[in-house]
Design a protein around this motif. Structure first.
Motif, PDB file in Angstrom:
ATOM      1  N   UNK A  21       0.778  -1.355   0.170  1.00 44.16           N
ATOM      2  CA  UNK A  21      -0.243  -0.198   0.089  1.00 44.16           C
ATOM      3  C   UNK A  21       0.844   1.257  -0.025  1.00 44.16           C
ATOM      4  N   UNK A  22       1.928   1.248   0.798  1.00 49.04           N
ATOM      5  CA  UNK A  22       2.857   2.342   0.688  1.00 49.04           C
ATOM      6  C   UNK A  22       3.521   2.636  -0.539  1.00 49.04           C
ATOM      7  N   UNK A  23       3.871   1.507  -1.198  1.00 46.19           N
ATOM      8  CA  UNK A  23       4.552   1.763  -2.673  1.00 46.19           C
ATOM      9  C   UNK A  23       3.603   2.473  -3.678  1.00 46.19           C
ATOM     10  N   UNK A  24       2.468   1.859  -3.457  1.00 49.36           N
ATOM     11  CA  UNK A  24       1.244   2.435  -4.418  1.00 49.36           C
ATOM     12  C   UNK A  24       0.765   3.733  -4.042  1.00 49.36           C
ATOM     13  N   UNK A  25       0.835   4.502  -2.902  1.00 49.88           N
ATOM     14  CA  UNK A  25       0.728   5.679  -2.680  1.00 49.88           C
ATOM     15  C   UNK A  25       1.791   6.548  -2.782  1.00 49.88           C
ATOM     16  N   UNK A  26       2.977   6.012  -2.954  1.00 54.97           N
ATOM     17  CA  UNK A  26       4.099   6.830  -3.277  1.00 54.97           C
ATOM     18  C   UNK A  26       4.103   7.033  -4.674  1.00 54.97           C
ATOM     19  N   UNK A  27       3.715   5.932  -5.602  1.00 55.62           N
ATOM     20  CA  UNK A  27       3.579   6.040  -6.884  1.00 55.62           C
ATOM     21  C   UNK A  27       2.486   6.945  -7.388  1.00 55.62           C
ATOM     22  N   UNK A  28       1.702   7.106  -6.532  1.00 56.20           N
ATOM     23  CA  UNK A  28       0.501   8.002  -6.823  1.00 56.20           C
ATOM     24  C   UNK A  28       0.931   9.622  -6.340  1.00 56.20           C
ATOM     25  N   UNK A  29       2.302   9.606  -5.712  1.00 51.46           N
ATOM     26  CA  UNK A  29       2.735  10.943  -5.380  1.00 51.46           C
ATOM     27  C   UNK A  29       2.270  11.240  -3.827  1.00 51.46           C
ATOM     28  N   UNK A  30       1.857  10.365  -2.992  1.00 43.30           N
ATOM     29  CA  UNK A  30       0.926  10.617  -1.779  1.00 43.30           C
ATOM     30  C   UNK A  30       1.819   9.968  -0.518  1.00 43.30           C
ATOM     31  N   UNK A  31       3.192  10.065  -0.786  1.00 40.78           N
ATOM     32  CA  UNK A  31       4.070   9.417   0.174  1.00 40.78           C
ATOM     33  C   UNK A  31       4.001  10.261   1.486  1.00 40.78           C
ATOM     34  N   UNK A  32       3.636  11.593   1.233  1.00 44.86           N
ATOM     35  CA  UNK A  32       3.462  12.431   2.543  1.00 44.86           C
ATOM     36  C   UNK A  32       2.043  12.618   3.095  1.00 44.86           C
ATOM     37  N   UNK A  33       1.286  11.632   2.418  1.00 44.28           N
ATOM     38  CA  UNK A  33      -0.109  11.912   2.790  1.00 44.28           C
ATOM     39  C   UNK A  33      -0.775  10.621   3.312  1.00 44.28           C
ATOM     40  N   UNK A  34      -0.121   9.652   3.551  1.00 34.68           N
ATOM     41  CA  UNK A  34      -0.546   8.316   3.951  1.00 34.68           C
ATOM     42  C   UNK A  34      -1.479   8.481   5.036  1.00 34.68           C
ATOM     43  N   UNK A  35      -1.103   9.131   6.028  1.00 38.07           N
ATOM     44  CA  UNK A  35      -1.825   9.179   7.561  1.00 38.07           C
ATOM     45  C   UNK A  35      -2.817  10.300   7.476  1.00 38.07           C
ATOM     46  N   UNK A  36      -2.928  10.754   6.358  1.00 35.91           N
ATOM     47  CA  UNK A  36      -4.137  11.852   6.444  1.00 35.91           C
ATOM     48  C   UNK A  36      -5.529  11.142   6.015  1.00 35.91           C
ATOM     49  N   UNK A  37      -6.619  11.892   6.552  1.00 39.60           N
ATOM     50  CA  UNK A  37      -7.930  11.140   6.483  1.00 39.60           C
ATOM     51  C   UNK A  37      -8.505  11.926   5.146  1.00 39.60           C
ATOM     52  N   UNK A  38      -9.487  11.176   4.399  1.00 38.49           N
ATOM     53  CA  UNK A  38      -9.939  12.009   3.349  1.00 38.49           C
ATOM     54  C   UNK A  38     -10.483  13.288   3.380  1.00 38.49           C
ATOM     55  N   UNK A  39     -11.072  13.676   4.493  1.00 32.35           N
ATOM     56  CA  UNK A  39     -11.506  15.258   4.612  1.00 32.35           C
ATOM     57  C   UNK A  39     -10.283  16.238   4.731  1.00 32.35           C
ATOM     58  N   UNK A  40      -8.932  15.450   4.794  1.00 29.67           N
ATOM     59  CA  UNK A  40      -7.717  16.509   4.792  1.00 29.67           C
ATOM     60  C   UNK A  40      -7.006  16.410   3.566  1.00 29.67           C
TER      61      UNK A  40
END
Length: 261
Positions: free
Chosen positions: A136-155
């Motif tokens: 999951x972390x690899x995929x989120x990094x691929x999406x350019x979201x490595x610094x947003x993994x712990x954010x909730x959708x409203x954030x």
């Protein structure tokens, strides 16, 4: 052999035909864009392919295996269909993220639920969950979201939420990734970041079906374009052919409205 074969798909709601004898093939690594006016049946077709709707007639095959045949009751049972949905990943218009979970948790959730069904899950729980988190972390990094993994959708912005949704769909490693107008709920300034991700997936030969109203994107990214009108496939072919030299009058009329806009 095509990765996806769709034959004679029909679907009605309250006796109103929405899909009328729809059929097409999709090759592995190919990106197909489906275009057409609102109400032409594009989203219903995508929902039928993902078994969120059951076609009234028709056949759906993936890798030569018949997943659905309306004439064979054994292929239409919900318990059977649920497993076959895993061949497809669907990215919705409105993200459909769980608000109580972080971006990372949203991406991990489906894989975790499936893992609990493994016979050795209790013995290998820590190992399995660690592997799911790493993926999951690899995929989120691929999406350019490595610094947003712990954010909730409203954030997150709309574009970031849609990228989380794409990562979530990819987490189950589907044979075919489907997008239902992935930018329609986004502000114009956020549309580009999502289209960039889809373009990168196309460059990686990800097998995709993209229902879109972004005509320039459909023309430039797709290997094959399908134009639908009134529940039917009116024209399909190479993007250059469909956009620059359509053979059907209804296609010409639709594209003329696009050019005028």
């Amino acid at each position: 052999m095509p990765i996806l074969e769709v034959e004679h798909i029909s679907k009605s709601f309250n006796k109103t035909p929405v899909l009328k004898d729809v059929g097409f093939n999709l090759e592995k690594g190919q990106a197909v864009s489906i275009i057409g006016s609102s109400g032409s049946g594009k989203t219903t077709l995508l929902r039928c392919l993902n078994f969120l709707e059951h076609p009234d007639n028709g056949i759906i095959r993936v890798n030569g295996e018949t997943l659905f045949d309306a004439s064979v009751p054994a292929t239409t049972q919900e318990s059977v269909i649920r497993k076959k949905r895993l061949h497809f990943g669907l990215v919705f218009q409105n993200f459909n993220l769980f608000p109580q979970y972080t971006a990372l948790e949203n991406v991990m959730l489906a894989k975790k639920l499936l893992a609990t069904e493994q016979p050795d899950f209790k013995e290998r729980k820590r190992e399995i969950l660690t592997a799911i988190e790493v993926q999951a972390k690899v995929l989120l990094t691929q999406m350019g979201l490595d610094n947003r993994m712990d954010n909730y959708p409203h954030q997150l912005s709309g574009g970031q939420c849609q990228r989380v949704a794409i990562a979530r769909a990819l987490a189950l490693q589907p044979d075919i990734l489907c997008f239902d107008e992935p930018t329609s709920a986004l502000d114009p300034e956020l549309t580009g970041e999502v289209l960039k991700v889809i373009r990168e997936l196309a460059d990686q030969n990800t097998t995709m079906i993209i229902v879109t109203h972004e005509m320039a994107f459909a023309r430039d990214v797709a290997d094959h374009v399908i134009f639908m009108d009134d529940g039917r496939i009116v024209e399909q072919g190479d993007p250059r052919q469909v956009f620059e030299n359509p053979s059907e009058e209804r296609t010409k009329q639709f594209l003329s409205r696009f050019h005028e806009g």
